[in-house]
Motif scaffolding. Structure first.
Motif, PDB file in Angstrom:
ATOM      1  N   SER A 175     -22.931  -3.484   4.432  1.00 13.97           N
ATOM      2  CA  SER A 175     -23.150  -4.522   5.448  1.00 13.97           C
ATOM      3  C   SER A 175     -24.645  -4.726   5.673  1.00 13.97           C
ATOM      4  O   SER A 175     -25.446  -3.815   5.463  1.00 13.97           O
ATOM      5  N   ILE A 176     -25.001  -5.923   6.081  1.00 16.72           N
ATOM      6  CA  ILE A 176     -26.385  -6.295   6.455  1.00 16.72           C
ATOM      7  C   ILE A 176     -26.339  -6.795   7.889  1.00 16.72           C
ATOM      8  O   ILE A 176     -25.527  -7.667   8.237  1.00 16.72           O
ATOM      9  N   SER A 177     -27.237  -6.224   8.734  1.00 11.69           N
ATOM     10  CA  SER A 177     -27.235  -6.564  10.161  1.00 11.69           C
ATOM     11  C   SER A 177     -28.601  -7.102  10.594  1.00 11.69           C
ATOM     12  O   SER A 177     -29.639  -6.753  10.024  1.00 11.69           O
ATOM     13  N   PHE A 178     -28.565  -7.937  11.598  1.00 14.36           N
ATOM     14  CA  PHE A 178     -29.786  -8.526  12.207  1.00 14.36           C
ATOM     15  C   PHE A 178     -29.650  -8.386  13.726  1.00 14.36           C
ATOM     16  O   PHE A 178     -28.724  -8.952  14.320  1.00 14.36           O
TER      17      PHE A 178
ATOM     18  N   SER B 141     -23.099  -9.008   8.366  1.00 13.09           N
ATOM     19  CA  SER B 141     -22.152  -9.427   7.326  1.00 13.09           C
ATOM     20  C   SER B 141     -21.606  -8.179   6.643  1.00 13.09           C
ATOM     21  O   SER B 141     -22.352  -7.228   6.390  1.00 13.09           O
ATOM     22  N   TYR B 142     -20.298  -8.194   6.298  1.00 12.27           N
ATOM     23  CA  TYR B 142     -19.625  -7.014   5.760  1.00 12.27           C
ATOM     24  C   TYR B 142     -18.823  -7.405   4.547  1.00 12.27           C
ATOM     25  O   TYR B 142     -18.156  -8.441   4.542  1.00 12.27           O
ATOM     26  N   THR B 143     -18.889  -6.589   3.495  1.00 11.65           N
ATOM     27  CA  THR B 143     -18.097  -6.831   2.283  1.00 11.65           C
ATOM     28  C   THR B 143     -17.673  -5.495   1.695  1.00 11.65           C
ATOM     29  O   THR B 143     -18.455  -4.536   1.700  1.00 11.65           O
ATOM     30  N   PRO B 144     -16.430  -5.379   1.162  1.00 11.28           N
ATOM     31  CA  PRO B 144     -15.957  -4.118   0.578  1.00 11.28           C
ATOM     32  C   PRO B 144     -16.427  -3.933  -0.855  1.00 11.28           C
ATOM     33  O   PRO B 144     -15.624  -3.914  -1.804  1.00 11.28           O
TER      34      PRO B 144
END
Length: 514
Positions: free
Chosen positions: A182-185, A370-373
């Protein structure tokens, strides 16, 4: 003895075109004495009892002498000594930021104040401190920096990064090495009004610092004005002492002529010579004081101490155009930089109370991710998911920190209010004291100028006339000359004190003295 010019004393024929002082109606011829070899020559022929005082007109008494920083020293060959010449960039000490030959050599008080404002290192330091404080205002008003994060999860302990096999199924890991990333802001926010109020407080404190620098400028200007008028007093004292030397030279000539006619004792001539030497010694002290004052003024205004400086001023304008005490008090209460600074500090303290009360209000933080497996470097073979998070930063522990923060701000406000009142009282008291000193200095100057000095001048002229005519009252003549010299020096000092008192009066009211 030759002092400040060429003086010749001799017996002459009455038909010569000269100024004479008639001493007696008879003439006696006596031989010349060796004791007069150093001061002149007394003719062996009969004389008529007349005295000639011849002054070199090329050396006028109206111009102040060039001393100290105003005249270069000469060596035995008549050339200027190198150590006393104006400094060059190569010989100038590095602490001086200006070259040694800048600015006009003749200045009045207004020009010196301008040089003080532009070139004094202390004022330059205060200006930079103010600009530094102003630079903190946009920093405080700027929003907080965001935070960006990258999260990898599901990695086994034996493959901490697994960059090459991300999401690749194996016998040990059928589902792949990294299950998701995941990428966070994140962006923190303060409660609306906190940052603007904090930046406003910083700006108010910066303006208070500027007002303090203006008050320091006035204080340094008062010191400069005192030095300026003290130097002018030293110049006037030098002129008075030169005139005193000339008067004593005339008394010496009269005593010498009377002694040559056996009409006076030789001790009278010696007494006049001793008094003249004392006046010359006083000249040396006045020259030293003037030299020190000029060097101090040069240093204060940011010039090199050895630069030539000629001072000019009209001391008589101090008797006119001075506002009343009520006008000066009103001006001080509305425009004095110290009062402006304390008022700004009080305003900042009141805003600080409001800011401390806002500490009870929560702050915020918004996080988008944003989150992705899949792994971060794997092919895009998984679905994307998005997440939005809203956080509240609330005060805990029963508002202990916030409660004592408000109390601290209130105490600071009370201290600022008391300091503002005290500062106002001190400013008004300073104006009243300075005005009383100015009134006393003005009355003393008028009394010396209108009464004492004219009376002493008349007493000296009467004494000189009586002694020239009948030889009576030599001691009275010396006393009258000494009193005249002392009163003229006292008048020069009184005028200097008057101008200094006027400058300090204006400065105490928060105004430049011109």
């Amino acid at each position: 003895m030759l002092i400040l010019g060429t003086y010749k004393t001799r017996a002459v024929n009455p038909y010569k075109r000269i100024v004479k002082l008639t001493l007696t109606t008879f003439a006696i011829g006596i031989p010349s004495f060796p004791v007069f070899a150093q001061i002149g020559e007394i003719a062996a022929a009969p004389v008529t009892g007349s005295v000639l005082v011849q002054i070199d007109q090329s050396n006028t008494l109206g111009a102040p002498p060039l001393i100290g920083a105003q005249a270069p020293a000469l060596d035995k060959n008549g050339k200027p000594t190198e150590s006393l010449l104006p400094p060059t960039p190569a010989s100038t000490t590095k602490i001086y930021t200006m070259p040694a030959a800048t600015g006009p050599s003749e200045m009045d008080l207004r020009q010196l104040w301008t040089e003080l404002k532009l070139n004094n290192p202390q004022l330059a330091s205060l200006r930079e401190s103010y600009l530094s404080a102003k630079a903190t205002v946009p920093q405080i008003a700027a929003p907080a920096n965001p935070q960006i994060g990258l999260v990898w999860s599901g990695m086994p302990s034996n493959s901490p990064f697994a960059l090459g096999g991300a999401n690749a199924p194996t016998a040990q890991n059928p589902s792949g090495i990294s299950n998701n990333n995941s990428i966070s802001f994140a962006q923190p926010f303060q409660f609306p009004g906190k940052k603007s109020l904090a930046s406003d407080i910083a700006n108010t404190n910066a303006e208070a610092l500027l007002a303090q620098s203006e008050a320091s400028y006035l204080q340094l200007g008062a010191q400069l004005s005192s030095l300026f008028y003290s130097a002018l007093a030293s110049q006037k004292q030098l002129q008075v002492l030169r005139d005193s030397v000339v008067r004593l030279e005339m008394i010496k000539n009269v005593a010498k002529a009377r002694y040559s006619n056996n009409a006076a004792a030789y001790v009278e001539y010696l007494n006049a010579q001793v008094a003249q030497s004392a006046a010359q010694a006083d000249q040396f002290n006045a020259e030293r004081q003037l030299d020190v004052a000029i060097k101090t003024i040069n240093t204060l205004v940011g010039r090199h101490a050895r630069e030539k400086l000629v001072l000019r001023a009209d001391v008589r304008r101090a008797l006119n155009n001075v506002p009343t005490l009520v006008e000066l008090e009103d001006y001080a209460e509305t425009s004095h930089p110290s009062l402006k600074s304390s008022s700004l500090q009080l305003e900042a303290a009141r805003k600080g109370v409001d800011l401390a009360k806002k500490a009870y209000l929560p702050d915020f933080q918004v996080i988008g991710s944003s989150y992705t497996p899949r792994g971060p470097f794997a092919p895009n073979n998984g679905a994307m998911f998005y997440q939005l998070e809203f956080d509240l930063i609330i005060p805990l522990y029963f508002f202990t920190k916030e409660k004592y923060g408000v109390e601290q701000a209130q105490r600071s406000q009370a201290a600022a209010e008391a300091g503002n009142i005290s500062n106002r009282q001190q400013i008004v008291l300073g104006v009243n004291t300075a005005y009383a000193v100015y009134e006393q200095a003005r009355n003393q100057t008028q009394f010396l100028r209108d009464r004492q000095v004219p009376q002493a001048d008349a007493a000296y002229k009467v004494g000189l006339t009586q002694y020239s005519n009948n030889g009576q009252g030599f001691n009275d003549l010396l006393t009258a000359q000494t009193q005249l010299r002392n009163l003229e020096i006292g008048l020069a000092q009184a005028e200097s004190n008057l101008m200094q008192a006027q400058a300090i009066l204006y400065v105490s009211a928060g105004k430049e003295p011109f």
